[in-house]
Design a protein around this motif. Structure first.
Motif, PDB file in Angstrom:
ATOM      1  N   MET A  97      14.341 -12.066  11.582  1.00 50.30           N
ATOM      2  CA  MET A  97      14.264 -10.605  11.623  1.00 50.30           C
ATOM      3  C   MET A  97      14.779 -10.026  12.942  1.00 50.30           C
ATOM      4  O   MET A  97      14.351  -8.962  13.339  1.00 50.30           O
ATOM      5  N   PRO A  98      15.647 -10.741  13.686  1.00 44.76           N
ATOM      6  CA  PRO A  98      16.053 -10.209  14.988  1.00 44.76           C
ATOM      7  C   PRO A  98      16.764  -8.863  14.847  1.00 44.76           C
ATOM      8  O   PRO A  98      17.680  -8.722  14.045  1.00 44.76           O
ATOM      9  N   GLY A  99      16.307  -7.893  15.633  1.00 47.70           N
ATOM     10  CA  GLY A  99      16.942  -6.580  15.644  1.00 47.70           C
ATOM     11  C   GLY A  99      16.873  -5.852  14.333  1.00 47.70           C
ATOM     12  O   GLY A  99      17.839  -5.250  13.889  1.00 47.70           O
ATOM     13  N   TRP A 100      15.710  -5.876  13.664  1.00 44.24           N
ATOM     14  CA  TRP A 100      15.596  -5.191  12.376  1.00 44.24           C
ATOM     15  C   TRP A 100      15.226  -3.726  12.557  1.00 44.24           C
ATOM     16  O   TRP A 100      14.804  -3.305  13.636  1.00 44.24           O
ATOM     17  N   SER A 101      15.386  -2.942  11.498  1.00 40.61           N
ATOM     18  CA  SER A 101      15.114  -1.499  11.555  1.00 40.61           C
ATOM     19  C   SER A 101      14.363  -1.091  10.297  1.00 40.61           C
ATOM     20  O   SER A 101      14.494  -1.722   9.250  1.00 40.61           O
ATOM     21  N   PRO A 143      12.086 -15.768   4.658  1.00 43.59           N
ATOM     22  CA  PRO A 143      12.606 -16.497   3.482  1.00 43.59           C
ATOM     23  C   PRO A 143      11.551 -17.323   2.754  1.00 43.59           C
ATOM     24  O   PRO A 143      11.594 -17.439   1.528  1.00 43.59           O
ATOM     25  N   GLU A 144      10.593 -17.893   3.482  1.00 40.19           N
ATOM     26  CA  GLU A 144       9.562 -18.720   2.846  1.00 40.19           C
ATOM     27  C   GLU A 144       8.538 -17.861   2.101  1.00 40.19           C
ATOM     28  O   GLU A 144       8.229 -18.116   0.934  1.00 40.19           O
ATOM     29  N   LYS A 145       8.008 -16.838   2.770  1.00 38.46           N
ATOM     30  CA  LYS A 145       6.983 -15.985   2.163  1.00 38.46           C
ATOM     31  C   LYS A 145       7.547 -15.101   1.051  1.00 38.46           C
ATOM     32  O   LYS A 145       6.883 -14.798   0.073  1.00 38.46           O
ATOM     33  N   SER A 146       8.790 -14.669   1.243  1.00 43.02           N
ATOM     34  CA  SER A 146       9.389 -13.673   0.347  1.00 43.02           C
ATOM     35  C   SER A 146       9.380 -14.105  -1.117  1.00 43.02           C
ATOM     36  O   SER A 146       9.201 -13.276  -2.020  1.00 43.02           O
ATOM     37  N   GLN A 147       9.562 -15.396  -1.370  1.00 39.59           N
ATOM     38  CA  GLN A 147       9.606 -15.899  -2.742  1.00 39.59           C
ATOM     39  C   GLN A 147       8.362 -15.506  -3.537  1.00 39.59           C
ATOM     40  O   GLN A 147       8.431 -15.211  -4.730  1.00 39.59           O
ATOM     41  N   ASN A 148       7.192 -15.521  -2.866  1.00 37.97           N
ATOM     42  CA  ASN A 148       5.926 -15.216  -3.542  1.00 37.97           C
ATOM     43  C   ASN A 148       5.663 -13.716  -3.672  1.00 37.97           C
ATOM     44  O   ASN A 148       4.861 -13.291  -4.508  1.00 37.97           O
ATOM     45  N   ILE A 149       6.328 -12.916  -2.821  1.00 37.95           N
ATOM     46  CA  ILE A 149       6.020 -11.474  -2.736  1.00 37.95           C
ATOM     47  C   ILE A 149       6.931 -10.632  -3.617  1.00 37.95           C
ATOM     48  O   ILE A 149       6.516  -9.606  -4.168  1.00 37.95           O
ATOM     49  N   GLN A 150       8.190 -11.076  -3.772  1.00 32.83           N
ATOM     50  CA  GLN A 150       9.191 -10.287  -4.510  1.00 32.83           C
ATOM     51  C   GLN A 150       8.706  -9.928  -5.922  1.00 32.83           C
ATOM     52  O   GLN A 150       8.234 -10.778  -6.668  1.00 32.83           O
ATOM     53  N   HIS A 171      14.963  -6.908  -2.510  1.00 31.73           N
ATOM     54  CA  HIS A 171      13.642  -7.466  -2.789  1.00 31.73           C
ATOM     55  C   HIS A 171      12.605  -6.361  -2.640  1.00 31.73           C
ATOM     56  O   HIS A 171      12.601  -5.630  -1.642  1.00 31.73           O
ATOM     57  N   THR A 172      11.743  -6.224  -3.639  1.00 32.59           N
ATOM     58  CA  THR A 172      10.763  -5.131  -3.637  1.00 32.59           C
ATOM     59  C   THR A 172       9.351  -5.658  -3.872  1.00 32.59           C
ATOM     60  O   THR A 172       9.162  -6.737  -4.429  1.00 32.59           O
ATOM     61  N   CYS A 173       8.368  -4.864  -3.449  1.00 33.63           N
ATOM     62  CA  CYS A 173       6.969  -5.101  -3.826  1.00 33.63           C
ATOM     63  C   CYS A 173       6.225  -3.773  -3.753  1.00 33.63           C
ATOM     64  O   CYS A 173       6.743  -2.787  -3.211  1.00 33.63           O
ATOM     65  N   ALA A 174       5.027  -3.737  -4.326  1.00 31.12           N
ATOM     66  CA  ALA A 174       4.229  -2.503  -4.343  1.00 31.12           C
ATOM     67  C   ALA A 174       2.810  -2.813  -3.893  1.00 31.12           C
ATOM     68  O   ALA A 174       2.255  -3.863  -4.228  1.00 31.12           O
ATOM     69  N   LEU A 175       2.231  -1.894  -3.140  1.00 31.95           N
ATOM     70  CA  LEU A 175       0.844  -2.005  -2.689  1.00 31.95           C
ATOM     71  C   LEU A 175       0.030  -0.910  -3.370  1.00 31.95           C
ATOM     72  O   LEU A 175       0.458   0.244  -3.417  1.00 31.95           O
ATOM     73  N   ARG A 176      -1.146  -1.289  -3.894  1.00 33.74           N
ATOM     74  CA  ARG A 176      -2.022  -0.333  -4.574  1.00 33.74           C
ATOM     75  C   ARG A 176      -3.300  -0.151  -3.758  1.00 33.74           C
ATOM     76  O   ARG A 176      -4.296  -0.842  -4.009  1.00 33.74           O
TER      77      ARG A 176
END
Length: 373
Positions: free
Chosen positions: A1-5, A243-250, A181-186
């Motif tokens: 995530m270097p230099g993300w916005s 990359p590792e966590k994203s697979q479970n969250i998408q 890649h998307t996710c939603a929080l309720r």
């Protein structure tokens, strides 16, 4: 995530401001872009006084303005979308609520595809899950149970359809060939210092000799403190970029609660304000089934009068159900996938909120004193 916005929509709101305050503490973040229709001058000032070297860009624009959204998304790594019209009593026209909550979200998703933004986090609501009936009890519910609101009222319907659009957009191909890649929080009912709902309740009580309205005494809810909801959004932003966590969250949604004790909405308001002399209305109130049928009758009258007169009932069936159901959810899935643990304890949340209520009480007294002189 270097230099993300990161772009935060609805950044001038109750939750949006807290998200921004936590975002600027993130490592490797180079820019926070905040978007809202209008920012109060004091909110702008707060953003620029956060004491951070991270670039802060303030944008005023409409969520229905596609060109504005396209510009806002250029060069952004993550969008956190909290902008919404929260209306459970029908103050706003149905189409306005649908436009902002559903069409606005669809516009933003399209802007992300065109600007090649790879991560999108949607702030949904527990309202998309129900409650559909005050008679049905759901305690410590979870994501695998597939609860879904059946209300046609514009707020829960628009949020439900917007969440579906966000989760369906997961895996969309971006203009640069990448993947969205998307996710939603309720979140549960969000409380805390500066809550507009709590503000209205307290001001109403102060004008009524310190007596709080009793509108949700039959409920069992698990309210969540605003900073804990903001923290969940930060963790989701981190997770979708890992990359590792994203697979479970998408493509997933998560209930967000904390360790606030399960209680009725009335008890919550009383617990937070009793230190300042506020008390619950102890007068007789209608039994819940009668209250529901009265709401149904008022809605019927409103519907029949609509061609001639715009009558807005003081409450409706959805609001009565929402305020008086036994309806709570666990945050275990968010704990597992996002690494979510509440940042703020119940005791600290209660103290911070109560202190803020104290300032409202003091301001009210000063106003009364000034008028009597």
């Amino acid at each position: 995530m270097p230099g993300w916005s990161c772009l935060v929509t609805g950044a001038g709101g109750f939750l949006g401001q807290r998200i921004v305050q936590l975002l600027v503490q993130e490592k490797d973040l180079k820019e926070v872009r905040v978007l809202d229709k209008v920012f109060r001058p004091e909110t702008r000032e707060e953003f620029f006084n956060l004491g951070t070297s991270i670039k802060m860009t303030v944008l005023e624009g409409d969520i229905l303005d596609t060109q504005c959204l396209r510009r806002a998304c250029q060069g952004i790594s993550v969008v956190i979308h909290t902008a919404a019209l929260i209306d459970v009593t029908g103050v706003n026209p149905r189409q306005t609520i649908l436009d902002v909550n559903l069409k606005g979200t669809q516009n933003l998703l399209e802007a992300c595809v065109q600007a090649s933004v790879p991560a999108f986090i949607y702030c949904s609501t527990v309202d998309v899950a129900g409650p559909n009936s005050y008679k049905k009890i759901i305690l410590n519910g979870h994501e695998e149970q597939n609860h879904e609101s059946t209300w046609s009222d514009p707020y829960p319907y628009s949020k439900k359809m917007a969440e579906k659009a966000v989760l369906a957009a997961n895996g969309s191909i971006l203009k640069n060939g990448g993947t969205l890649h998307t996710c939603a929080l309720r979140p549960m009912y969000i409380y805390g210092d500066r809550s507009p709902f709590l503000f209205n309740e307290i001001i109403r009580a102060l004008k009524n000799k310190g007596i709080l309205n009793a509108t949700g005494k039959f409920s069992i809810a698990n309210p969540v403190y605003v900073e804990n909801v903001a923290w969940a959004h930060i963790l989701a932003a981190r997770g979708l970029q890992d990359p590792e966590k994203s697979q479970n969250i998408q493509g997933q949604f998560y209930y967000i609660s904390d360790d606030t004790p399960h209680q009725s909405y009335d008890d919550l308001n009383y617990t937070l304000s009793k230190e300042w002399g506020l008390c619950l209305d102890s007068s007789w109130s209608l039994p819940l089934p009668l209250l529901y049928w009265l709401a149904f009758l008022l809605e019927t009258v409103s519907f029949l009068l609509r061609p001639f007169y715009n009558y807005r009932p003081p409450f409706n069936c959805h609001l009565v159900t929402l305020s008086n159901s036994k309806f709570t959810f666990s945050y275990k899935k968010a704990q597992r996938d996002l690494g979510y643990e509440p940042l703020v304890s119940w005791e600290e949340a209660k103290q911070k909120t109560s202190e803020w209520i104290g300032t409202l009480v003091e301001q009210h007294r000063e106003t009364l004193d000034a008028k009597s002189q």
